[in-house]
Scaffold this motif. Sequence first.
Motif, mmCIF file in Angstrom:
data_model
loop_
_atom_site.group_PDB
_atom_site.id
_atom_site.type_symbol
_atom_site.label_atom_id
_atom_site.label_comp_id
_atom_site.label_asym_id
_atom_site.label_seq_id
_atom_site.Cartn_x
_atom_site.Cartn_y
_atom_site.Cartn_z
ATOM 1 N N LEU A 50 0.828 -1.198 0.000
ATOM 2 C CA LEU A 50 0.000 0.000 0.000
ATOM 3 C C LEU A 50 0.865 1.252 0.000
ATOM 4 C CD1 LEU A 50 -2.846 1.281 0.130
ATOM 5 C CD2 LEU A 50 -2.522 1.357 2.605
ATOM 6 N N ARG A 51 1.884 1.268 0.846
ATOM 7 C CA ARG A 51 2.763 2.438 0.907
ATOM 8 C C ARG A 51 3.497 2.639 -0.422
ATOM 9 N NH1 ARG A 51 3.083 4.387 6.132
ATOM 10 N NH2 ARG A 51 5.028 5.509 5.874
ATOM 11 N N MET A 52 3.937 1.531 -1.020
ATOM 12 C CA MET A 52 4.639 1.621 -2.301
ATOM 13 C C MET A 52 3.743 2.213 -3.383
ATOM 14 S SD MET A 52 6.661 -2.023 -2.142
ATOM 15 C CE MET A 52 7.289 -1.964 -3.806
ATOM 16 N N LYS A 53 2.466 1.854 -3.372
ATOM 17 C CA LYS A 53 1.535 2.369 -4.372
ATOM 18 C C LYS A 53 1.323 3.875 -4.223
ATOM 19 C CE LYS A 53 0.635 -1.398 -6.567
ATOM 20 N NZ LYS A 53 0.730 -1.562 -8.011
ATOM 21 N N CYS A 54 1.625 4.412 -3.057
ATOM 22 C CA CYS A 54 1.444 5.843 -2.804
ATOM 23 C C CYS A 54 2.732 6.646 -2.987
ATOM 24 C CB CYS A 54 0.911 6.050 -1.381
ATOM 25 S SG CYS A 54 -0.727 5.331 -1.112
ATOM 26 N N GLU A 55 3.861 5.964 -3.097
ATOM 27 C CA GLU A 55 5.159 6.648 -3.187
ATOM 28 C C GLU A 55 5.261 7.515 -4.430
ATOM 29 O OE1 GLU A 55 8.082 3.539 -3.137
ATOM 30 O OE2 GLU A 55 8.084 3.432 -0.951
ATOM 31 N N GLY A 56 5.917 8.658 -4.257
ATOM 32 C CA GLY A 56 6.225 9.515 -5.389
ATOM 33 C C GLY A 56 5.082 10.381 -5.878
ATOM 34 N N LEU A 57 3.977 10.393 -5.163
ATOM 35 C CA LEU A 57 2.832 11.201 -5.579
ATOM 36 C C LEU A 57 2.705 12.432 -4.693
ATOM 37 C CD1 LEU A 57 0.176 8.404 -6.194
ATOM 38 C CD2 LEU A 57 1.651 9.535 -7.873
ATOM 39 N N ASN A 58 2.229 13.509 -5.269
ATOM 40 C CA ASN A 58 2.014 14.732 -4.494
ATOM 41 C C ASN A 58 0.623 14.693 -3.848
ATOM 42 O OD1 ASN A 58 0.013 15.757 -6.356
ATOM 43 N ND2 ASN A 58 1.663 16.475 -7.683
ATOM 44 N N PRO A 59 0.330 15.635 -2.962
ATOM 45 C CA PRO A 59 -0.972 15.616 -2.278
ATOM 46 C C PRO A 59 -2.174 15.593 -3.220
ATOM 47 C CG PRO A 59 0.494 17.103 -1.125
ATOM 48 C CD PRO A 59 1.201 16.684 -2.393
ATOM 49 N N GLU A 60 -2.104 16.338 -4.321
ATOM 50 C CA GLU A 60 -3.237 16.342 -5.257
ATOM 51 C C GLU A 60 -3.439 14.966 -5.859
ATOM 52 O OE1 GLU A 60 -5.409 16.050 -8.691
ATOM 53 O OE2 GLU A 60 -3.231 16.039 -8.901
ATOM 54 N N GLN A 61 -2.353 14.309 -6.236
ATOM 55 C CA GLN A 61 -2.454 12.978 -6.831
ATOM 56 C C GLN A 61 -2.966 11.957 -5.815
ATOM 57 O OE1 GLN A 61 1.663 13.060 -8.148
ATOM 58 N NE2 GLN A 61 0.972 12.752 -10.273
ATOM 59 N N LEU A 62 -2.473 12.043 -4.586
ATOM 60 C CA LEU A 62 -2.921 11.119 -3.543
ATOM 61 C C LEU A 62 -4.403 11.295 -3.229
ATOM 62 C CD1 LEU A 62 0.130 11.247 -1.121
ATOM 63 C CD2 LEU A 62 -0.669 9.233 -2.391
ATOM 64 N N ALA A 63 -4.878 12.523 -3.286
ATOM 65 C CA ALA A 63 -6.275 12.815 -2.934
ATOM 66 C C ALA A 63 -7.233 12.656 -4.118
ATOM 67 C CB ALA A 63 -6.392 14.242 -2.382
ATOM 68 N N ARG A 64 -6.693 12.445 -5.308
ATOM 69 C CA ARG A 64 -7.536 12.372 -6.507
ATOM 70 C C ARG A 64 -8.468 11.167 -6.455
ATOM 71 N NH1 ARG A 64 -4.245 12.404 -11.794
ATOM 72 N NH2 ARG A 64 -3.616 14.390 -10.880
ATOM 73 N N ARG A 65 -9.737 11.425 -6.677
ATOM 74 C CA ARG A 65 -10.740 10.366 -6.778
ATOM 75 C C ARG A 65 -10.794 9.972 -8.248
ATOM 76 N NH1 ARG A 65 -11.034 13.199 -2.305
ATOM 77 N NH2 ARG A 65 -12.409 12.596 -0.620
#
Length: 184
Positions: A50-65
Amino acid sequence: MSDQPARWTQATVYPDMWANPDDDPRNNEASPDGELATLQDFLANYRMTLRMKCEGLNPEQLARRSVPPSTMSLLGLLRHLAEVERDWRTWITGVPLPKLYGERDSDFDGAVADQAVVDAAYADLAREQAETDALLAQYPDLSRRVGKDQTSIRELMVHGIEEYARHCGHADLLRECVDGRVGQ
């Protein structure tokens, strides 16, 4: 021009992998011996995935639905799994803990593109995982029944693995929609 990101991977050995086998931190030298160690290893690997899938993304990308009409986002998954870890401790002790993010779906609804929200989500998840692990360490007997429902530790651990596995599948699709990165 399409709004869809191009599919890509960092892996060069197997194009359907997230990373090359030698670079993947989930690759252990050997499988652990024993049921408890195996369950702990699977849970740790799914948490890491799960953490790996989130790596390298900015807040907008992480929050994108990224899969409308769903409210699910990678940041929402981080927050949701922090709540889930907390719920497991309630099941073990029988003592309800307050919600981290409020009412139902607040974990997803409150996942907004703000660095402070992202930092808090990562900190909450790490803390909740550590507290769950510390509590589970008190119950090395997997057949031990705990909580008001008298659920076995084995069942709770398998449920934890199932929960992370399902949400890692969601994370695969969410990440691919965000920036096109694919892989197991």
